[in-house]
Design a protein around this motif. Structure first.
Motif, mmCIF file in Angstrom:
data_model
loop_
_atom_site.group_PDB
_atom_site.id
_atom_site.type_symbol
_atom_site.label_atom_id
_atom_site.label_comp_id
_atom_site.label_asym_id
_atom_site.label_seq_id
_atom_site.Cartn_x
_atom_site.Cartn_y
_atom_site.Cartn_z
ATOM 1 N N ILE A 7 -55.807 52.796 61.684
ATOM 2 C CA ILE A 7 -55.756 53.231 63.076
ATOM 3 C C ILE A 7 -56.354 54.634 63.193
ATOM 4 O O ILE A 7 -55.880 55.573 62.559
ATOM 5 N N ALA A 8 -57.394 54.771 64.015
ATOM 6 C CA ALA A 8 -58.027 56.066 64.231
ATOM 7 C C ALA A 8 -57.494 56.753 65.476
ATOM 8 O O ALA A 8 -57.537 57.977 65.594
ATOM 9 N N GLY A 9 -56.979 55.966 66.417
ATOM 10 C CA GLY A 9 -56.448 56.543 67.643
ATOM 11 C C GLY A 9 -55.832 55.471 68.513
ATOM 12 O O GLY A 9 -55.982 54.271 68.257
ATOM 13 N N ALA A 10 -55.115 55.891 69.531
ATOM 14 C CA ALA A 10 -54.448 54.935 70.407
ATOM 15 C C ALA A 10 -54.161 55.554 71.763
ATOM 16 O O ALA A 10 -54.028 56.778 71.893
ATOM 17 N N LEU A 11 -54.059 54.684 72.747
ATOM 18 C CA LEU A 11 -53.711 55.070 74.105
ATOM 19 C C LEU A 11 -52.621 54.133 74.599
ATOM 20 O O LEU A 11 -52.741 52.908 74.475
ATOM 21 N N VAL A 12 -51.533 54.719 75.119
ATOM 22 C CA VAL A 12 -50.436 53.935 75.672
ATOM 23 C C VAL A 12 -50.124 54.465 77.063
ATOM 24 O O VAL A 12 -50.047 55.679 77.267
ATOM 25 N N TYR A 13 -49.943 53.544 78.011
ATOM 26 C CA TYR A 13 -49.558 53.934 79.366
ATOM 27 C C TYR A 13 -48.466 52.993 79.842
ATOM 28 O O TYR A 13 -48.575 51.766 79.673
ATOM 29 N N GLY A 14 -47.410 53.580 80.395
ATOM 30 C CA GLY A 14 -46.325 52.723 80.862
ATOM 31 C C GLY A 14 -45.262 53.492 81.608
ATOM 32 O O GLY A 14 -45.488 54.619 82.080
ATOM 33 N N ASN A 15 -44.081 52.897 81.682
ATOM 34 C CA ASN A 15 -42.985 53.491 82.439
ATOM 35 C C ASN A 15 -42.330 54.643 81.683
ATOM 36 O O ASN A 15 -42.535 54.814 80.476
ATOM 37 N N GLU A 16 -41.519 55.380 82.390
ATOM 38 C CA GLU A 16 -40.807 56.522 81.826
ATOM 39 C C GLU A 16 -40.037 56.112 80.573
ATOM 40 O O GLU A 16 -39.363 55.089 80.551
ATOM 41 N N GLY A 17 -40.186 56.903 79.505
ATOM 42 C CA GLY A 17 -39.480 56.630 78.265
ATOM 43 C C GLY A 17 -40.358 56.129 77.144
ATOM 44 O O GLY A 17 -39.954 56.160 75.975
#
Length: 416
Positions: free
Chosen positions: A384-394
């Motif tokens: 894994i070179a990088g990652a993006l996560v988007y979501g709800n609070e927490g």
């Protein structure tokens, strides 16, 4: 007794000072910090709270004067360092028009960065009354006073992290219409891809913000034309207050004038030393391998190394520290009930996407209306070179920990 002088009392400077005191007691090492702001350092990322009115000056202080006293670290403020005499190892500073001289055996420059404010009129220009930066505590307090008086409309020039936080603070403080003006085709282009940015934009609009992307702002016109008139064609609104959030520029002038090698910022090596072996640099003012990060993780990592290697220069018997290599960028963004984490090589340039060195993977089990996960895999070893996560609070606390543990390692089977 050896003397180390630190110019700057932000994250990098304070981290360096704390590390130095851990390494050497006050009877071996004298530590002095020159700050051009307060004697108490504060959290810049919390400045929008001052604008919103939910926090006061004392609420965002990180280290009080009592902390400096307990560590036997002398801090002088407000004082402006103006000149480095490298031959005699003296820094000249000015306070209330009076010059002072500060000798050093080793010097750490942690001068930080300043808001990029192209076209900002001089203070005596009447057009400057509606234009604000948001970099210092003083900036945030001035902006707060302005929006309590002018509550109809405001605009933030820049859709980056601080710009979005500032826009939301303006809206929550009671400003009726708040515009975000971003020159790029999407919000947060350095941290998010188009899908995640689109999800965030939709949420921000549900919060009442008015988003404009791909706009061209003629800031040079601010000196001769009312800023409200300049932005009216873009916003279709008579904007009363305008906030610059167009990035920062490293404060390198004092180093350049002393003949220290600089690029975009003050150039350092793996020991955080500059071209002068007795002068070190860290944080937003520093450039390593062509990169000046201007992010908190880099300030902390470089500040600690600057403290270690400055001590090593003066106390050769100290253990040899591991050199600074490079900061792995990691950003967390919390806007209302939404959060995002961008870590490592999360966003690829078009050239990188076409190079064949990385592939982008979207784990289907995590793709929902409320959660978006994008992984960048190194094709040479499937790590894994990088990652993006988007979501709800927490989600940020959970995923940032997972990503930090997994970066540079094979992708966990449960993510596939």
């Amino acid at each position: 007794m050896k003397k180390i002088l630190i110019v700057g009392a932000g994250t990098a400077g304070i981290t360096a000072a704390a590390e130095l005191r851990t390494l050497h007691p006050e009877n071996e090492l004298e530590i002095t910090i020159l700050s051009n702001e307060l004697k108490n350092d504060y959290s810049r990322i919390r400045l929008p709270e001052i604008v919103e009115g939910i926090s006061q000056r004392d609420d965002i202080i990180i280290h009080t004067e009592q902390w400096f006293e307990s560590k036997k670290i002398k801090i002088e403020a407000p004082v402006e360092a103006t000149k480095i005499d490298r031959e005699n190892k003296v820094v000249t500073a000015v306070k209330s028009g009076v010059e002072s001289r500060h000798p050093y055996d080793a010097l750490i420059l942690a001068t930080g960065a300043s808001s990029f404010t192209p076209g900002m009129p001089s203070p005596d220009n009447p057009n400057s009354d509606s234009l604000f930066a948001l970099r210092t505590l003083g900036d945030s307090e001035k902006l707060r006073k302005r929006i309590l008086k002018y509550t109809d409309s405001a605009a933030v020039m820049g859709g980056g992290l601080l710009g979005l936080e500032a826009a939301r603070a303006l809206k929550k403080s009671g400003v009726k219409r708040v515009h975000v003006l971003e020159t790029a085709p999407r919000l947060l282009p350095r941290q998010m891809d188009s899908k995640a940015s689109g999800m965030l934009e939709k949420y921000l609009e549900s919060e009442g913000l008015i988003i404009h992307t791909g706009v061209n702002i003629d800031t040079n016109a601010f000196s001769t034309t009312s800023p409200s008139d300049v932005l009216e064609p873009l916003c279709n609104d008579s904007v009363q207050t305008i906030v610059y959030s167009m990035g920062v520029r490293s404060n390198k002038k004092i180093a350049e004038e002393a003949g220290i090698k600089c690029g975009k910022a003050i150039i350092i090596d793996g020991t955080t030393a500059t071209s002068d072996p007795f002068i070190f640099a860290a944080g937003d003012c520093a450039e390593f391998e062509g990169i000046s990060w201007c992010i908190v993780p880099a300030a902390i990592e470089q500040g600690k190394k600057a403290g270690q290697f400055a001590a090593k220069q003066l106390f050769p018997g100290d253990n040899s520290p591991e050199p600074y290599s490079q900061t792995i960028p990691r950003t967390t963004l919390k806007v209302g009930k939404k959060e995002a984490v961008s870590a490592g090589k999360a966003i690829l340039s078009p050239e990188e996407e076409n190079s064949g060195k990385w592939r982008i993977y979207y784990p289907e089990k995590y793709s929902t209306d409320d959660l978006y996960l994008r992984l960048v895999i190194n094709t040479s070893d499937d790590t894994i070179a990088g990652a993006l996560v988007y979501g709800n609070e927490g989600i940020s606390r959970t995923w940032l920990s997972l990503l930090q543990k997994s970066q540079g390692k094979p992708c966990p089977q449960e993510w596939l």
